[in-house]
Design a protein around this motif. Structure first.
Motif, PDB file in Angstrom:
ATOM      1  N   ASN A 109     -12.121  11.859  30.333  1.00  0.00           N
ATOM      2  CA  ASN A 109     -12.885  10.868  29.575  1.00  0.00           C
ATOM      3  C   ASN A 109     -12.724  11.109  28.082  1.00  0.00           C
ATOM      4  OD1 ASN A 109     -14.562   8.571  29.730  1.00  0.00           O
ATOM      5  ND2 ASN A 109     -16.401   9.778  29.289  1.00  0.00           N
ATOM      6  N   GLY A 110     -11.579  11.700  27.713  1.00  0.00           N
ATOM      7  CA  GLY A 110     -11.318  11.965  26.306  1.00  0.00           C
ATOM      8  C   GLY A 110     -11.298  13.448  25.994  1.00  0.00           C
ATOM      9  N   PRO A 111     -11.154  13.798  24.723  1.00  0.00           N
ATOM     10  CA  PRO A 111     -11.056  15.213  24.330  1.00  0.00           C
ATOM     11  C   PRO A 111     -12.352  15.966  24.593  1.00  0.00           C
ATOM     12  CG  PRO A 111     -11.258  13.795  22.400  1.00  0.00           C
ATOM     13  CD  PRO A 111     -11.069  12.889  23.565  1.00  0.00           C
ATOM     14  N   GLY A 112     -12.198  17.243  24.916  1.00  0.00           N
ATOM     15  CA  GLY A 112     -13.359  18.072  25.197  1.00  0.00           C
ATOM     16  C   GLY A 112     -12.976  19.185  26.152  1.00  0.00           C
ATOM     17  N   PRO A 113     -13.929  19.965  26.599  1.00  0.00           N
ATOM     18  CA  PRO A 113     -13.620  21.062  27.517  1.00  0.00           C
ATOM     19  C   PRO A 113     -12.974  20.575  28.806  1.00  0.00           C
ATOM     20  CG  PRO A 113     -15.842  21.282  26.629  1.00  0.00           C
ATOM     21  CD  PRO A 113     -15.348  19.927  26.219  1.00  0.00           C
ATOM     22  N   THR A 114     -12.145  21.424  29.384  1.00  0.00           N
ATOM     23  CA  THR A 114     -11.511  21.148  30.673  1.00  0.00           C
ATOM     24  C   THR A 114     -12.133  22.087  31.704  1.00  0.00           C
ATOM     25  OG1 THR A 114      -9.441  20.444  29.642  1.00  0.00           O
ATOM     26  CG2 THR A 114      -9.337  21.143  31.950  1.00  0.00           C
ATOM     27  N   LEU A 115     -12.762  21.513  32.713  1.00  0.00           N
ATOM     28  CA  LEU A 115     -13.527  22.280  33.698  1.00  0.00           C
ATOM     29  C   LEU A 115     -12.939  22.079  35.085  1.00  0.00           C
ATOM     30  CD1 LEU A 115     -17.092  21.306  32.420  1.00  0.00           C
ATOM     31  CD2 LEU A 115     -15.638  23.200  31.657  1.00  0.00           C
ATOM     32  N   LEU A 116     -12.945  23.149  35.875  1.00  0.00           N
ATOM     33  CA  LEU A 116     -12.289  23.111  37.181  1.00  0.00           C
ATOM     34  C   LEU A 116     -13.210  23.645  38.273  1.00  0.00           C
ATOM     35  CD1 LEU A 116      -8.625  24.094  37.979  1.00  0.00           C
ATOM     36  CD2 LEU A 116     -10.460  25.004  39.401  1.00  0.00           C
ATOM     37  N   THR A 117     -13.225  22.951  39.400  1.00  0.00           N
ATOM     38  CA  THR A 117     -13.765  23.486  40.641  1.00  0.00           C
ATOM     39  C   THR A 117     -12.830  23.042  41.755  1.00  0.00           C
ATOM     40  OG1 THR A 117     -15.743  23.790  42.000  1.00  0.00           O
ATOM     41  CG2 THR A 117     -15.353  21.574  41.125  1.00  0.00           C
ATOM     42  N   TYR A 118     -13.144  23.370  43.002  1.00  0.00           N
ATOM     43  CA  TYR A 118     -12.139  23.172  44.049  1.00  0.00           C
ATOM     44  C   TYR A 118     -12.782  22.986  45.415  1.00  0.00           C
ATOM     45  CZ  TYR A 118     -13.106  28.144  44.809  1.00  0.00           C
ATOM     46  OH  TYR A 118     -13.731  29.342  45.031  1.00  0.00           O
ATOM     47  N   ALA A 119     -11.963  22.482  46.338  1.00  0.00           N
ATOM     48  CA  ALA A 119     -12.360  22.329  47.741  1.00  0.00           C
ATOM     49  C   ALA A 119     -11.578  23.309  48.603  1.00  0.00           C
ATOM     50  CB  ALA A 119     -12.099  20.903  48.224  1.00  0.00           C
ATOM     51  N   GLY A 146     -16.452  22.391  50.394  1.00  0.00           N
ATOM     52  CA  GLY A 146     -15.710  21.306  49.757  1.00  0.00           C
ATOM     53  C   GLY A 146     -16.575  20.116  49.396  1.00  0.00           C
ATOM     54  N   ILE A 147     -17.458  19.694  50.303  1.00  0.00           N
ATOM     55  CA  ILE A 147     -18.280  18.521  50.005  1.00  0.00           C
ATOM     56  C   ILE A 147     -19.318  18.838  48.928  1.00  0.00           C
ATOM     57  CG2 ILE A 147     -19.863  16.826  50.982  1.00  0.00           C
ATOM     58  CD1 ILE A 147     -16.876  16.527  51.782  1.00  0.00           C
ATOM     59  N   SER A 148     -19.790  20.069  48.850  1.00  0.00           N
ATOM     60  CA  SER A 148     -20.728  20.451  47.781  1.00  0.00           C
ATOM     61  C   SER A 148     -20.062  20.369  46.415  1.00  0.00           C
ATOM     62  CB  SER A 148     -21.251  21.868  48.023  1.00  0.00           C
ATOM     63  OG  SER A 148     -21.974  21.957  49.220  1.00  0.00           O
ATOM     64  N   THR A 149     -18.852  20.920  46.298  1.00  0.00           N
ATOM     65  CA  THR A 149     -18.174  20.864  45.003  1.00  0.00           C
ATOM     66  C   THR A 149     -17.767  19.439  44.665  1.00  0.00           C
ATOM     67  OG1 THR A 149     -16.041  21.398  46.056  1.00  0.00           O
ATOM     68  CG2 THR A 149     -17.329  23.243  45.153  1.00  0.00           C
ATOM     69  N   LEU A 150     -17.386  18.657  45.689  1.00  0.00           N
ATOM     70  CA  LEU A 150     -17.056  17.254  45.441  1.00  0.00           C
ATOM     71  C   LEU A 150     -18.283  16.497  44.953  1.00  0.00           C
ATOM     72  CD1 LEU A 150     -14.887  15.032  45.603  1.00  0.00           C
ATOM     73  CD2 LEU A 150     -15.628  14.615  47.960  1.00  0.00           C
ATOM     74  N   ALA A 151     -19.437  16.785  45.532  1.00  0.00           N
ATOM     75  CA  ALA A 151     -20.680  16.151  45.067  1.00  0.00           C
ATOM     76  C   ALA A 151     -20.930  16.471  43.601  1.00  0.00           C
ATOM     77  CB  ALA A 151     -21.850  16.625  45.926  1.00  0.00           C
ATOM     78  N   LEU A 198     -10.963  18.909  36.474  1.00  0.00           N
ATOM     79  CA  LEU A 198      -9.869  19.266  37.384  1.00  0.00           C
ATOM     80  C   LEU A 198     -10.466  19.668  38.727  1.00  0.00           C
ATOM     81  CD1 LEU A 198      -7.672  21.537  35.047  1.00  0.00           C
ATOM     82  CD2 LEU A 198      -7.520  19.054  35.374  1.00  0.00           C
ATOM     83  N   TYR A 199      -9.770  19.282  39.798  1.00  0.00           N
ATOM     84  CA  TYR A 199     -10.251  19.587  41.145  1.00  0.00           C
ATOM     85  C   TYR A 199      -9.038  19.874  42.014  1.00  0.00           C
ATOM     86  CZ  TYR A 199     -13.396  19.074  45.217  1.00  0.00           C
ATOM     87  OH  TYR A 199     -14.167  19.295  46.345  1.00  0.00           O
ATOM     88  N   THR A 200      -8.999  21.085  42.568  1.00  0.00           N
ATOM     89  CA  THR A 200      -7.853  21.462  43.391  1.00  0.00           C
ATOM     90  C   THR A 200      -8.258  21.584  44.852  1.00  0.00           C
ATOM     91  OG1 THR A 200      -8.258  23.800  42.872  1.00  0.00           O
ATOM     92  CG2 THR A 200      -6.608  22.648  41.544  1.00  0.00           C
ATOM     93  N   GLY A 201      -7.317  21.267  45.719  1.00  0.00           N
ATOM     94  CA  GLY A 201      -7.495  21.446  47.152  1.00  0.00           C
ATOM     95  C   GLY A 201      -6.810  22.729  47.570  1.00  0.00           C
ATOM     96  N   GLU A 217      -4.888  25.377  32.193  1.00  0.00           N
ATOM     97  CA  GLU A 217      -5.537  24.431  31.284  1.00  0.00           C
ATOM     98  C   GLU A 217      -7.058  24.573  31.286  1.00  0.00           C
ATOM     99  OE1 GLU A 217      -5.761  19.560  30.556  1.00  0.00           O
ATOM    100  OE2 GLU A 217      -4.691  20.386  32.278  1.00  0.00           O
ATOM    101  N   ALA A 218      -7.606  25.217  32.298  1.00  0.00           N
ATOM    102  CA  ALA A 218      -9.060  25.255  32.454  1.00  0.00           C
ATOM    103  C   ALA A 218      -9.726  26.103  31.377  1.00  0.00           C
ATOM    104  CB  ALA A 218      -9.419  25.788  33.839  1.00  0.00           C
ATOM    105  N   ASP A 219     -10.829  25.589  30.830  1.00  0.00           N
ATOM    106  CA  ASP A 219     -11.674  26.369  29.926  1.00  0.00           C
ATOM    107  C   ASP A 219     -12.721  27.153  30.704  1.00  0.00           C
ATOM    108  OD1 ASP A 219     -10.660  25.613  27.284  1.00  0.00           O
ATOM    109  OD2 ASP A 219     -11.344  23.602  27.821  1.00  0.00           O
ATOM    110  N   ALA A 220     -13.064  26.673  31.888  1.00  0.00           N
ATOM    111  CA  ALA A 220     -14.025  27.373  32.739  1.00  0.00           C
ATOM    112  C   ALA A 220     -13.812  26.917  34.178  1.00  0.00           C
ATOM    113  CB  ALA A 220     -15.460  27.099  32.298  1.00  0.00           C
ATOM    114  N   ILE A 221     -14.046  27.840  35.113  1.00  0.00           N
ATOM    115  CA  ILE A 221     -13.894  27.553  36.537  1.00  0.00           C
ATOM    116  C   ILE A 221     -15.205  27.906  37.235  1.00  0.00           C
ATOM    117  CG2 ILE A 221     -12.659  28.143  38.671  1.00  0.00           C
ATOM    118  CD1 ILE A 221     -10.243  28.891  36.941  1.00  0.00           C
TER     119      ILE A 221
END
Length: 535
Positions: A87-97, A134-139, A158-161, A182-186
């Protein structure tokens, strides 16, 4: 604050953070029915490691429908994916399923022990359950996206499988290929599985090393003994009655028995390490008089540190060579996983826990209690007024959980048990947190419940809903705080870089390491005509 008091940017950010968290939480409440439908779908699929084709396909389509760009089969792994939304510039955050199930653990979402419909009890089933992970992180991910759009918050999600978590499969490969750079936080989530890590975040003591390796014994030239006894006019290189090299099965059994018999010598009895094996079932000969040409055995070991893991590796490699020589075979080695102990990050751990505390612990309502009581009744156990383990509905601060955890460990031991999230912690700041899964309190004089009980409770909508709600809201709150508080992201990064400098740990596998998807892992058989699956 009166109307003439200027509003600082920090004040605006704080107000936006509060409002956006409320919006994200409301999104999860409003979409709970859908989330539980999604969870039931993944739970019922119950696909094993490296063979999660339908589960992965569902996530890929769901994320594309939600506006994410998705790489299908990321890093050369057919059942992995990597998704991105910005949604534009800013932190890049990652979680996963995660979505792999465990062979031999098929259990229906019922209050009695029985496999899922039309399947053997030895078919795979969700035990942890990764379906809820997986469904918790997707939520949390989708609720964050909704709040970002509502309030114009910029940044990237970011969201990885991650397939084959039970084998530490994909995260080491994704890491080597740069998917976490690329992630600033996971944010790493797992349903609670052992006390005191229930409704909390890890502080200092993270998971340790994990090694897994397949030894394949190949007997391509067995007919070399007593060649003189063979009929020179026979088209068969050696007579069927002539002695010959024993074949690959002997090598496998020698490897298995010698390694098992040496366990007491490999490492001390303390330290929380474990050693597991599995025989992969391709290439075995029938009961003919031909030597077995191929036999494979997999060993996996969990240790507090890399040095201990390397000691076991050296023993296994020597045993494999000796077993191959004895059985007139060649041995081939294939790594499955080789992961480093995890790195702590106090900034992210505290941030996550603060958001978890804002949400509050899970709470099991009357419908969940009734199902738990029905389980007790079916087992012939006296029904409890409130059957759930008390800790599942309580928060525990990370430092207190750390203190209690350390009481169970030798003073010299730095890491405890293993999980493949540890590899991610070497590429970016990471927090590992837990929310309770439904678990029943032991009844005095009866002992622990059989394993199927937790598995079944993990598949019931009424009992798994509190896990999904609580974890999803905690993730969304943490993401939105990081997106609106750049100073928190900066402090987390500074801590990460300091820890890397203080204790460098290079990757344990080469950059071109490929996931072992070609090996004969357990799989379903599918009738392409009607879609029926069987084990």
């Amino acid at each position: 604050m009166n109307e003439n008091t200027p509003v600082t940017q920090a004040g605006r950010n704080e107000e936006t953070s509060v409002l956006s968290k409320e919006t994200a939480q409301a999104w999860i409440d409003d979409h709970l029915g859908e989330l539980l439908d999604w969870h039931t779908h993944i739970w019922e699929l119950g696909e094993p490691a490296w063979r999660e084709y339908a589960s992965q396909a569902w996530y890929v389509q769901r994320l594309r429908d939600e506006g994410f760009e998705v790489e299908d089969g990321s890093a050369g792994m057919p059942t992995a994916f990597s998704a991105r939304w910005s949604n534009g510039p800013g932190p890049t955050l990652l979680t996963y399923a995660e979505y792999d199930a465990v062979p031999g653990n098929s259990q229906a979402a019922t209050t009695r022990e029985e496999p899922r419909e039309d399947l053997s009890r030895f078919a795979p089933g969700h035990t942890d359950p990764h379906s809820a992970l997986g469904i918790s992180t997707l939520a949390g991910l989708l609720a964050t996206k909704h709040a970002m759009l509502t309030y114009g918050i910029t940044g990237t999600l970011l969201y990885t499988g991650e397939p084959a978590e039970k084998m530490h499969g994909s995260k080491v490969v994704h890491g080597l290929r740069g998917y976490y750079d690329e992630a600033d936080a996971i944010v790493s989530f797992h349903p609670f599985y052992m006390l005191p890590l229930c409704n909390t975040a890890r502080w200092d003591t993270h998971c340790g090393a994990y090694y897994s390796k397949v030894y394949s014994f190949v007997c391509d030239s067995p007919e070399t003994w007593q060649v003189s006894s063979a009929d020179p006019h026979s088209p068969i290189p050696a007579s069927h009655s002539a002695a010959r090299a024993p074949g690959a099965n002997l090598a496998l059994t020698q490897m298995l028995t010698s390694s098992r018999s040496m366990l007491d010598s490999m490492l001390p009895a303390t330290g929380g390490w474990s050693f597991s094996d599995a025989i992969l079932n391709d290439g075995q000969a029938t009961a003919d008089n031909l030597p077995q040409r191929l036999a494979r055995v997999q060993f996996s070991w969990r240790t507090p540190d890399i040095e201990m893991a390397e000691h076991i590796l050296a023993v296994l490699d020597r045993n494999a060579k000796a077993a191959a020589m004895m059985a007139h075979c060649e041995v081939k080695e294939r790594w499955v996983a080789r992961s480093r102990p995890g790195r702590a990050n106090h900034v992210l751990a505290q941030t996550l826990y603060d958001n978890l505390a804002e949400v509050g612990p899970p709470s099991y309502g009357p419908e969940a209690v009734a199902l738990a009581q029905e389980v007790q009744s079916n087992l012939g156990i006296e029904v409890s007024e409130h059957p759930f383990l008390p800790e599942t509905e309580q928060l525990i601060e990370p430092k207190e959980a750390e203190r209690l955890l350390r009481e169970q460990m030798p003073a010299w031991q730095r890491n405890w048990t293993s999980d493949d999230y540890v590899e991610m912690s070497h590429y970016a700041p990471l927090v590992r947190f837990y929310v309770s899964r439904p678990a029943l309190a032991s009844v005095p004089g009866v002992g622990p419940y059989p394993g199927w009980v937790m598995n079944a409770l993990g598949g019931m909508r009424e009992t798994i809903a509190p896990t999904i709600i609580t974890a999803g809201k905690a993730i969304a709150g943490t993401f939105l705080e990081l997106l609106t508080s750049p100073d928190v992201v900066e402090r987390a990064r500074a801590e990460f870089e300091r820890r890397v400098a203080d204790e460098p740990m290079s990757a344990l596998l080469p950059a071109d390491f490929a996931a072992p998807v070609e090996l004969p892992w357990p799989d379903y058989r599918i009738d392409r005509g009607n879609g029926r699956r069987w084990w």
